[in-house]
Design a protein around this motif. Sequence first.
Motif, short mmCIF file in Angstrom:
data_model
loop_
_atom_site.label_atom_id
_atom_site.label_comp_id
_atom_site.label_asym_id
_atom_site.label_seq_id
_atom_site.Cartn_x
_atom_site.Cartn_y
_atom_site.Cartn_z
N SER A 137 40.72 131.90 -33.99
CA SER A 137 40.18 131.77 -35.35
C SER A 137 40.14 130.31 -35.75
O SER A 137 39.54 129.50 -35.08
N SER A 138 40.78 129.94 -36.86
CA SER A 138 40.71 128.56 -37.36
C SER A 138 41.95 127.76 -37.00
O SER A 138 42.36 126.86 -37.73
N MET A 139 42.55 128.06 -35.87
CA MET A 139 43.75 127.34 -35.43
C MET A 139 43.40 126.42 -34.26
O MET A 139 42.68 126.80 -33.34
N GLY A 140 43.91 125.19 -34.34
CA GLY A 140 43.69 124.23 -33.27
C GLY A 140 44.98 123.54 -32.88
O GLY A 140 46.07 123.89 -33.36
N VAL A 141 44.87 122.53 -32.02
CA VAL A 141 46.02 121.79 -31.52
C VAL A 141 45.78 120.30 -31.66
O VAL A 141 44.65 119.82 -31.45
N ALA A 142 46.81 119.56 -32.03
CA ALA A 142 46.75 118.11 -32.11
C ALA A 142 47.28 117.52 -30.80
O ALA A 142 48.35 117.90 -30.33
N LEU A 143 46.50 116.62 -30.21
CA LEU A 143 46.86 116.00 -28.94
C LEU A 143 47.01 114.50 -29.13
O LEU A 143 46.27 113.88 -29.88
N GLU A 144 47.94 113.91 -28.40
CA GLU A 144 48.11 112.45 -28.43
C GLU A 144 48.25 111.96 -26.99
O GLU A 144 48.95 112.57 -26.18
N PHE A 145 47.58 110.83 -26.71
CA PHE A 145 47.54 110.32 -25.34
C PHE A 145 48.09 108.90 -25.27
O PHE A 145 47.96 108.11 -26.21
N GLY A 146 48.68 108.57 -24.12
CA GLY A 146 49.16 107.22 -23.87
C GLY A 146 48.05 106.33 -23.35
O GLY A 146 46.92 106.78 -23.11
N MET A 147 48.35 105.05 -23.14
CA MET A 147 47.34 104.10 -22.68
C MET A 147 46.80 104.44 -21.30
O MET A 147 45.70 104.05 -20.94
N GLY A 172 46.14 107.45 -20.37
CA GLY A 172 45.42 108.71 -20.46
C GLY A 172 46.29 109.94 -20.29
O GLY A 172 45.79 111.07 -20.35
N GLN A 173 47.59 109.73 -20.08
CA GLN A 173 48.50 110.86 -19.93
C GLN A 173 48.74 111.52 -21.28
O GLN A 173 48.88 110.86 -22.30
N LEU A 174 48.78 112.85 -21.27
CA LEU A 174 49.06 113.61 -22.48
C LEU A 174 50.52 113.42 -22.87
O LEU A 174 51.43 113.68 -22.09
N MET A 175 50.72 112.98 -24.13
CA MET A 175 52.07 112.71 -24.60
C MET A 175 52.61 113.84 -25.48
O MET A 175 53.81 114.10 -25.52
N ASN A 176 51.69 114.49 -26.20
CA ASN A 176 52.14 115.52 -27.15
C ASN A 176 51.03 116.54 -27.36
O ASN A 176 49.89 116.17 -27.59
N SER A 177 51.36 117.82 -27.28
CA SER A 177 50.39 118.88 -27.54
C SER A 177 51.05 120.07 -28.22
O SER A 177 50.56 121.20 -28.12
N ASP A 178 52.16 119.82 -28.90
CA ASP A 178 52.94 120.90 -29.49
C ASP A 178 52.53 121.24 -30.92
O ASP A 178 52.84 122.32 -31.41
N LYS A 179 51.84 120.33 -31.58
CA LYS A 179 51.55 120.51 -33.01
C LYS A 179 50.30 121.36 -33.22
O LYS A 179 49.22 121.04 -32.75
N LYS A 180 50.45 122.45 -33.97
CA LYS A 180 49.33 123.32 -34.34
C LYS A 180 48.74 122.84 -35.66
O LYS A 180 49.47 122.45 -36.57
N VAL A 181 47.43 122.86 -35.77
CA VAL A 181 46.75 122.40 -36.97
C VAL A 181 45.62 123.36 -37.33
O VAL A 181 45.12 124.10 -36.48
N ALA A 182 45.21 123.35 -38.59
CA ALA A 182 44.05 124.13 -39.02
C ALA A 182 42.79 123.43 -38.53
O ALA A 182 42.57 122.25 -38.82
N ARG A 183 41.97 124.13 -37.77
CA ARG A 183 40.78 123.50 -37.21
C ARG A 183 39.78 124.56 -36.80
O ARG A 183 40.10 125.48 -36.04
N GLN A 184 38.55 124.47 -37.33
CA GLN A 184 37.48 125.33 -36.85
C GLN A 184 37.09 124.86 -35.45
O GLN A 184 37.49 123.81 -34.98
N ARG A 185 36.26 125.64 -34.78
CA ARG A 185 35.86 125.29 -33.41
C ARG A 185 35.26 123.90 -33.35
O ARG A 185 34.41 123.54 -34.18
N GLY A 186 35.68 123.12 -32.38
CA GLY A 186 35.17 121.76 -32.21
C GLY A 186 36.29 120.79 -31.89
O GLY A 186 37.43 121.19 -31.65
#
Length: 364
Positions: free
Chosen positions: A128-138, A140-154
């Motif tokens: 539905s309208s749930m997404g994920v917040a991602l953060e990357f290091g210099m 390109g390695q994924l540093m964080n993907s645990d935070k859920k956020v409100a987000r429509q597709r995209g």
Amino acid sequence: MAVQPRNATNSIKAIDPTSIHQITSGQVVVDLQGAVKELVENSLDAGATNIEVRLKDGGVEVIEVVDNGSGIAPEDYSSVALKHTTSKLEKFEDLSTVDTFGFRGEALSSLCALSEKVTMTTSTGARSSMGVALEFGMDGQLMNSDKKVARQRGTTVSVHNIFKPYPVRRKELEKNVKRELNKMLHLMEAYALVPCTRENRGVRFAVSNQAHGGKKVEQINLPRTTSLRSAVSALWGRKSLDNLIDLDLEFEVETERAVLRRRGKDSSKSKNTVRVRGLISKFSVGCGRSGTDRQFYFVNGRPCSPGKVAKAFNDVYKTFNMTQSPFIVADFLIPTDSCDINVSPDKRTILLHSEGSLVEALKV
């Protein structure tokens, strides 16, 4: 003169991976327009019909691109910003049939290396309208993907403090931010026209800038449309259509032997059918423009800078209107194996096989 022996401390060594990443990344994105271009291309490749480019302080502080595309699948989170990871190619030969804007898997990885921080929010719409917040290091390695956020597709990609690790480029951007912003806006006009040249779908396209401590100012606001004429009207006003006529050409160009060999054909001669679609100024005095600021060229819907082709257009136009230059939107539709799009890091240079023959045919 005798050759001096090489000092042992200056012996040839392999460059370390971190330095290689920084060096090559600096070649992929060299300025503001290059950074925005790469992100917009990702949005178009994701099938977005709504793309917003949001800048803070002319892009010096933040470059943000928001789309309603397909989003990033959870299994791709860890690899999406790594160097040369892509869903577009599997082997070198695939370059002859690629029809996407991106294909080398360099854009996000390079932006990670060139900026202070790159963050994303993304949703595939599966939840539905749930997404994920991602953060990357210099790197390109994924540093964080645990935070859920409100987000429509995209997907929303935010690039913070671009060129901060590169003091010279950073200072150049800060010093010439207005000039760089204008260059970026001109390029974005071309990308705003892309879906209309393809004649298959419209894209709502918007660009805004918020000066430091100031208000948000809309720079481009193109509603969703499938008509090239309505897109031109939205970008530059209805009056801009007054002196334009449809550009609709079709001609044959002799194919060089190297291309034929790549296609597995034995014939020493063959011909490609080239179609050119778009808009051009009427061939009458007073119907052109004072400069070449509104000339946009595409090859199979990909914006490019074909110098010889542009010169041919302008030379022919000058024979009818010596004092002005034409407004041009020209999309060349040619077989994908008759051009090389992997020529320059920014993919703005396209090598056209049999270019001389094409230019001559264009002038006839």
